[in-house]
Design an enzyme around this catalytic site. Structure first.
Site, PDB file in Angstrom:
ATOM      1  N   GLY A  40       0.792  -1.239   0.000  1.00 19.84           N
ATOM      2  CA  GLY A  40       0.000   0.000   0.000  1.00 19.84           C
ATOM      3  C   GLY A  40       0.816   1.275   0.000  1.00 19.84           C
ATOM      4  N   VAL A 183       2.595  17.180   8.199  1.00 16.56           N
ATOM      5  CA  VAL A 183       3.637  16.174   8.428  1.00 16.56           C
ATOM      6  C   VAL A 183       4.439  15.897   7.158  1.00 16.56           C
ATOM      7  CG1 VAL A 183       4.063  14.036   9.673  1.00 16.56           C
ATOM      8  CG2 VAL A 183       1.869  15.136   9.874  1.00 16.56           C
ATOM      9  N   VAL A 237      -2.339  30.124  -1.155  1.00 17.89           N
ATOM     10  CA  VAL A 237      -1.915  30.159  -2.558  1.00 17.89           C
ATOM     11  C   VAL A 237      -3.135  30.416  -3.444  1.00 17.89           C
ATOM     12  CG1 VAL A 237      -0.875  28.814  -4.414  1.00 17.89           C
ATOM     13  CG2 VAL A 237       0.017  28.611  -2.097  1.00 17.89           C
ATOM     14  N   ARG A 270      -4.716  14.207   2.902  1.00 19.04           N
ATOM     15  CA  ARG A 270      -5.050  13.036   2.089  1.00 19.04           C
ATOM     16  C   ARG A 270      -6.518  12.703   2.276  1.00 19.04           C
ATOM     17  NH1 ARG A 270      -0.948  10.026   0.123  1.00 19.04           N
ATOM     18  NH2 ARG A 270      -2.134   8.103   0.336  1.00 19.04           N
ATOM     19  N   HIS A 441      22.412   4.049  31.681  1.00 20.57           N
ATOM     20  CA  HIS A 441      23.158   5.294  31.477  1.00 20.57           C
ATOM     21  C   HIS A 441      24.343   5.009  30.561  1.00 20.57           C
ATOM     22  CE1 HIS A 441      25.053   9.123  32.370  1.00 20.57           C
ATOM     23  NE2 HIS A 441      26.191   8.471  32.626  1.00 20.57           N
TER      24      HIS A 441
END
Ligand code: FAD
Ligand code: NAI
Length: 468
Positions: A40, A183, A237, A270, A441
């Site tokens: 996809g 994004v 725009v 989208r 650490h």
């Protein structure tokens, strides 16, 4: 005789292929129909290609800063075609893996465009041939396609969407205008900026990443500007035309302006993909352009389910996969095994962004009294030794109980750390729970301990607000 299945899944993105494998594992005779490529949007035109390109371009920026670490290079060069080739190789390898899993689990994969002509009956068309198949249940996972804004000039050559850019139909532009600072816009701006391209973002809202925590969106904006990206906000725009390249006309904060470029990326969102999906007379209830579903992901047509980008909600690969698993579990009469309320969101910029649950403003709006713990990453040894940038880990918790409500991370490896915080929210853990385990650490995740301790003002590596 017509082939009959327990479940037909339409679309092989992260929603569809995961659902098909899950159904097969639960003993269902399953068919998966795909009209383009297995995997996809996510695998072929989304997550994997962008993150592969980002991995490559990250080398470039790291190489540029290596001198500071005592290593010098001469003659760093860029081979754009090779970059794209590696992306294709990664996609092909993952695709082969998914195809192997589908086969290994006994899922029948059928190539062609599916159309539901009746509940339980699907027509598949490929190369002029038609095949009909039947099933007790149908799961729609047809995803989404780029939204094309209605701007004059949108069809001009070199005006394109992420689909074109990631399928290699675009080239390495000298100057790229990105319409939409969401994004995709921000991730593409990072990639092309690191490739040495002059990038300009035109965003309609008053800030880029407007759906994100304000501090994160401001920090990403500042970081991009520092690297040379130009950002216009509250800009609309009005026209794109050809004149010595492409000219973009826009109104920014009520003033008409123009910008010139040789490529324009449209990334304004989208929309659900339902084209040709339903036969005549068959129309499920819709929610705008998305298919409407109930809590079990069933549409208004009994036995027909929908998940992923084609329904309303976060358009994310992991959300689609999780919904696919839960939908199949409901079809099989099982209790859902995944908490669908807690969906992390990530942006793979440098530094990375990862958020889960509510930010401070959302928690207050939801009526919570909140406490916030925050740790600046420039106090974190791993960030300093890795030459990391300014960033933070922020935890939002309920004031009286200390229960974690949300987390916002802006730092390297944020996307690999957010799972722990999702678990904390889902299992109703408190800031004390988060601070009660030992973290190794030096690591980035030590900052989670510090942020959790900061909620009660007890972080060891933060200077006291008043010097004692
Ligand atoms: P899709 O992945 O869109 O798949 C749907 C499939 O159905 C397609 O293969 C399509 O060909 C097929 N199909 C459609 N109609 C039919 C039909 N009638 N018959 C047969 N087949 C049909 N998400 C993340 O979580 N992380 C990321 O880093 C990320 N990066 C992204 C970057 C970009 C540039 C883009 C565009 C998206 C990104 N996303 C990311 C979002 C993610 O790709 C989608 O949320 C996810 O792919 C949705 O999965 P899905 O299974 O619902 O649909
Ligand atoms: P988006 O919804 O994130 O951002 C679109 C942006 O365009 C918004 O900021 C909007 O205000 C702006 N906009 C809309 N119309 C405009 C116009 N006419 N002029 C100027 N700006 C305009 O959508 P995007 O970036 O296209 O991405 C789609 C989806 O893909 C995302 O919502 C996300 O779910 C998914 N995705 C996820 C990624 C990840 O998880 N890392 C990466 C890329 C995409």
């Amino acid at each position: 005789m017509m082939d009959k299945y327990d479940l037909i899944v339409i679309g092989s993105g992260p929603g569809g292929y995961v659902a098909a494998i899950k159904a097969a594992k639960l003993g269902k005779r399953t068919a998966l129909i795909e009209k383009r490529d297995i995997g996809g949007t996510c695998l072929n035109r989304g997550c994997i290609p962008t993150k592969t390109l980002m991995h490559s371009t990250r080398f470039l920026s790291e190489a540029r800063s290596m001198e500071e670490a005592g290593i010098s290079f001469t003659g760093i060069s860029l081979d754009y075609d090779k970059l794209m080739e590696r992306k294709d190789e990664v996609v092909a390898r993952i695709q082969k893996g998914i195809e192997g899993l589908l086969k290994g689990n006994g899922v029948t994969v059928l190539q062609g465009a599916a159309c539901i002509i009746d509940p339980g009956l699907v027509k598949i068309e490929a190369n002029g041939d038609r095949t009909d198949i039947q099933a007790d249940n149908i799961l729609i996972a047809t995803g989404s396609v780029p939204l094309i804004p209605n701007i004059p000039g949108k069809d001009l050559e070199n005006v394109f969407t992420s689909d074109h850019l990631l399928s290699g139909q675009a080239r390495l532009y000298n100057k790229l205008i990105i319409i939409g600072g969401g994004v995709i816009g921000v991730e593409m701006a990072s990639i092309y900026n690191e490739l040495g391209c002059d990038v300009e973002i035109i965003e309609a809202m008053d800030r880029i990443l407007s759906g994100m925590d304000k501090e994160i969106s401001q920090s990403i904006s500042m970081g991009l500007k520092r690297k040379g990206v130009t950002i216009h906000t509250r800009a609309k725009v009005t026209n794109i035309k050809e004149s010595d390249g492409l000219v973009c006309e826009y109104i920014e904060k009520d003033k008409p302006k123009t910008s010139q470029a040789d490529g324009i990326l449209l990334s304004v969102g989208r929309q659900a993909n339902t084209e040709g999906l339903f036969g005549q007379g068959l129309s499920p209830e819709m929610d705008g352009s998305c298919i409407k579903v109930n809590a079990d992901f069933e549409t208004s047509i009994p036995g027909v389910y929908a998940i992923g980008d084609v329904i309303r909600g976060k358009q994310l690969a992991h959300a689609a996969s999780a919904q696919g698993i839960v939908a199949v579990e409901r079809i099989c009469g099982l209790t859902p095994s995944i908490d669908l309320e807690i969906i992390p969101s990530c942006i793979y910029t440098a530094p990375e962004v990862a958020t889960v649950g509510m930010d401070e403003a959302e928690a207050k709006e939801a009526g919570y009294q909140v406490k916030v713990g925050k740790y600046p990453m420039l106090g974190n040894s791993k960030t300093l030794l890795s030459m990391g940038e300014r960033g933070f880990i922020k935890l939002v918790c309920q004031a009286d109980t200390g229960r974690i409500l949300g987390a916002q991370l802006l730092c390297d490896r944020a996307t690999d750390m957010i799972g722990e915080l999702g678990l904390a929210i889902s299992k109703k853990l408190t800031s004390k729970d988060l601070a009660s385990i030992i973290r190794p650490h030096p690591t980035y995740e030590e900052a989670i301990t510090e942020a959790a301790d900061d909620i009660e003002g007890m972080a060891i590596h933060i200077m006291p607000r008043r010097v004692l």
